[in-house]
Design a protein around this motif. Sequence first.
Motif, short mmCIF file in Angstrom:
data_model
loop_
_atom_site.label_atom_id
_atom_site.label_comp_id
_atom_site.label_asym_id
_atom_site.label_seq_id
_atom_site.Cartn_x
_atom_site.Cartn_y
_atom_site.Cartn_z
N GLY A 85 36.36 23.21 46.49
CA GLY A 85 35.56 24.41 46.20
C GLY A 85 35.64 25.43 47.32
N ASN A 86 36.84 25.61 47.84
CA ASN A 86 37.05 26.51 48.99
C ASN A 86 36.57 27.94 48.69
OD1 ASN A 86 38.03 27.74 51.30
ND2 ASN A 86 40.15 27.79 50.59
N THR A 87 35.77 28.48 49.61
CA THR A 87 35.23 29.83 49.41
C THR A 87 35.99 30.88 50.23
OG1 THR A 87 33.66 29.47 51.21
CG2 THR A 87 32.88 28.99 48.97
N ILE A 88 36.98 30.43 51.02
CA ILE A 88 37.70 31.35 51.91
C ILE A 88 39.13 31.52 51.38
CG2 ILE A 88 38.39 31.81 54.31
CD1 ILE A 88 35.33 31.48 53.97
N ALA A 89 39.42 32.73 50.90
CA ALA A 89 40.69 32.97 50.19
C ALA A 89 41.92 32.60 51.02
CB ALA A 89 40.76 34.43 49.77
N TRP A 90 41.86 32.87 52.32
CA TRP A 90 43.07 32.69 53.14
C TRP A 90 43.15 31.32 53.82
CZ3 TRP A 90 41.18 32.18 58.11
CH2 TRP A 90 39.92 32.79 58.36
N ARG A 91 42.24 30.40 53.48
CA ARG A 91 42.33 29.05 54.02
C ARG A 91 42.87 28.09 52.95
NH1 ARG A 91 40.26 26.34 57.87
NH2 ARG A 91 42.13 25.21 57.24
N GLY A 92 43.58 27.03 53.44
CA GLY A 92 44.10 26.01 52.53
C GLY A 92 43.95 24.63 53.15
N ASP A 93 44.55 23.63 52.52
CA ASP A 93 44.46 22.26 53.04
C ASP A 93 45.22 22.15 54.36
OD1 ASP A 93 43.16 21.82 50.69
OD2 ASP A 93 44.78 20.69 49.74
N SER A 94 44.73 21.33 55.26
CA SER A 94 45.39 21.15 56.56
C SER A 94 44.95 19.82 57.17
CB SER A 94 45.03 22.29 57.51
OG SER A 94 43.64 22.29 57.79
N ALA A 95 45.70 19.35 58.15
CA ALA A 95 45.35 18.15 58.92
C ALA A 95 45.11 16.93 58.05
CB ALA A 95 44.11 18.43 59.79
N LEU A 96 45.81 16.87 56.92
CA LEU A 96 45.55 15.78 55.96
C LEU A 96 45.87 14.40 56.55
CD1 LEU A 96 46.83 17.46 52.66
CD2 LEU A 96 44.48 17.28 53.51
N ASN A 97 46.76 14.36 57.53
CA ASN A 97 47.15 13.06 58.10
C ASN A 97 46.40 12.69 59.37
OD1 ASN A 97 49.05 12.61 56.06
ND2 ASN A 97 50.59 13.84 57.15
N ASP A 98 45.42 13.50 59.76
CA ASP A 98 44.68 13.17 60.99
C ASP A 98 44.06 11.77 60.86
OD1 ASP A 98 45.28 15.60 62.10
OD2 ASP A 98 43.22 16.32 62.25
N GLY A 99 44.32 10.94 61.86
CA GLY A 99 43.75 9.58 61.89
C GLY A 99 44.63 8.53 61.25
N LYS A 100 45.64 8.95 60.50
CA LYS A 100 46.45 7.98 59.71
C LYS A 100 47.09 6.92 60.58
CE LYS A 100 47.59 9.25 55.07
NZ LYS A 100 48.24 10.30 54.31
N GLY A 101 47.54 7.34 61.77
CA GLY A 101 48.19 6.39 62.69
C GLY A 101 47.29 5.21 63.03
N ALA A 102 45.98 5.40 62.96
CA ALA A 102 45.05 4.32 63.27
C ALA A 102 44.36 3.84 61.99
CB ALA A 102 44.01 4.81 64.29
N SER A 103 44.96 4.14 60.85
CA SER A 103 44.39 3.78 59.55
C SER A 103 42.99 4.34 59.34
CB SER A 103 44.37 2.25 59.36
OG SER A 103 45.65 1.74 59.53
N LEU A 104 42.75 5.54 59.86
CA LEU A 104 41.46 6.20 59.68
C LEU A 104 41.68 7.51 58.92
CD1 LEU A 104 40.01 5.90 63.32
CD2 LEU A 104 39.50 4.42 61.36
N ASP A 105 40.65 7.95 58.21
CA ASP A 105 40.71 9.26 57.57
C ASP A 105 39.88 10.23 58.41
OD1 ASP A 105 40.60 11.54 56.11
OD2 ASP A 105 39.69 10.65 54.33
#
Length: 320
Positions: A85-105
Motif C-alpha cells: 500500500g505504498n503512498t510514495i510514488a517514487w519509492r519501490g521495493d528495496s533491501a529484500l535480501n537484508d538478513g538472508k545470509g543469517a536466515s533472518l528477514d
Amino acid sequence: MVEARKGISCCKHVVLPVLVVLIVAVIIFLVKDKAHPSPVPSIPSSTPSAAPAPMVPTLENGTYGAALATSIQFLQIQKAGKLVGNTIAWRGDSALNDGKGASLDLSKGLYDAGDHMKFGFPMAFTGTILSWTILEYKQLLTGYGKLNLALDNLRWITDYLVNAHSADNVLCIQVGDPKVDHSCWDRPESMTEERPLLFINKTSPGSDVAGETAAALAAASLVFKSSNATYSSSLLKHAKQLFDFADKYRGIYSYTFPDLANYYNSTDYHDELLWAAAWLYHATGNMTYLQYTTDNGKKFKGYGDPTYFSWDDKRAGTQV
Ligand SMILES: *[C@@H]1O[C@H](CO)[C@@H](O)[C@H](O)[C@H]1NC(C)=O
Ligand SMILES: *[C@@H]1O[C@H](CO)[C@@H](O)[C@H](O)[C@H]1NC(C)=O
Ligand SMILES: *[C@@H]1O[C@H](CO)[C@@H](O)[C@H](O)[C@H]1NC(C)=O
Ligand SMILES: *[C@@H]1O[C@H](CO)[C@@H](O)[C@H](O)[C@H]1NC(C)=O
Ligand SMILES: *[C@@H]1O[C@H](CO)[C@@H](O)[C@H](O)[C@H]1NC(C)=O
C-alpha cells in the motif's frame, strides 16, 4: 569532492531522530494551541473578543498540521523492504535480501536518512517516540487523518526489531556498512553493495541499543494492545528478554564496536536501562520494573541532572 561528500554524510545520518523529536514537538504545539485557542491575553475593551481559532484541523502549508503530516510522510519515505500500500510514488521495493545470509528477514525497518543504513539505536528510539506520540495524541492524529500512517510506520519498525532479536541475548544492531554505504550515491531500489549484519551478544554487549530496543517494543505493545493482542504480547515478550540481556551483559555498543562512534556514539547506557524499565512497568504493571527505576534512578550517575532529551540521552524521558 571527497571532502564535500564526507561533510554531507556526517550530517545526513542524524535526520531520523531529529525528525522524530520534531513530530513530538509539533504535536505538543498543536495540543497547546487547542488548549489555548487565543494566545493573546484578553484585554478588557469595548471591541468584541477575537474570533476563536478554527476547530477543524488544517493541513495547509505553513501550519503545524502540515509539519506533522510532512514528518509522518518522511517516515513513510524511509521504509525499506517490500512495500505494501505504498503512498510514495517514487519509492519501490528495496533491501529484500537484508538478513538472508543469517536466515533472518531484516527487509523491513527504516533507512536512517539520505543513506541506506539501518542503524538499530536511532531506529529503536524512533519506535519508542512514535509509540509515545500515538499513545498520548491518538485523537489528534485521528483528527488529521494520520493515525493509520503513524501505526504503519511503527509496525514497520517493530516487525524489523522483532526479527533482529534473533535469539535470547542476541540482537542485530546494524544492516549495511556505513563506510561503504556513505560513498554510494544510488537509490535503495537499485543498490548493489554488500549488506553486512552486525550483532551484539553476551561477549560483545550493547546495553544502550538493547535497552532502547526493549523500550521501543514495550511501548509499542501498549499501542497495539487493543487492536492485536497476539502481536502486542509478542512485542512484550521480546521487550522483557531484551531488557534482561541489556541489564545482565552491560556495555556501551560504541565501545564494543569503536568504529560506530563515528555515527551514533552512545555516551552511556544507564539512561536506556531506566527508560526500558519505565516502559516495561508501564506495559506490564509489574512492580519489579518500577522498583528497578526507583532503586537505580538514585544510583545511576547524573540521573537528576539531564540537560536535553535525545537519541543518546533519555534521562529527561525517564523522569516524566
Ligand atoms: C504545499 O506546498 C507544496 C509546495 O509548493 C505543494 O506541492 C503542496 O501541494 C502544498 N500543500 C497544500 C496542502 O497546500
Ligand atoms: C558475538 O558478537 C561478536 C561481534 O558481533 C562476534 O564476533 C562473535 O562471534 C559473537 N559471539 C557468538 C558466540 O556468537
Ligand atoms: C496480528 O498480528 C499478527 C502477527 O503479526 C498478524 O499475523 C495478524 O494478521 C494480526 N491480526 C490483525 C487482526 O491485525
Ligand atoms: C564517543 O563518546 C565518548 C564518551 O563520551 C567520547 O569519549 C568519544 O570521544 C566519542 N567519540 C567520538 C568519535 O565522538
Ligand atoms: C515481574 O517481573 C519479574 C522480572 O522479570 C519476574 O521475575 C516476575 O515473575 C514478574 N512478576 C509477575 C507478577 O509477573
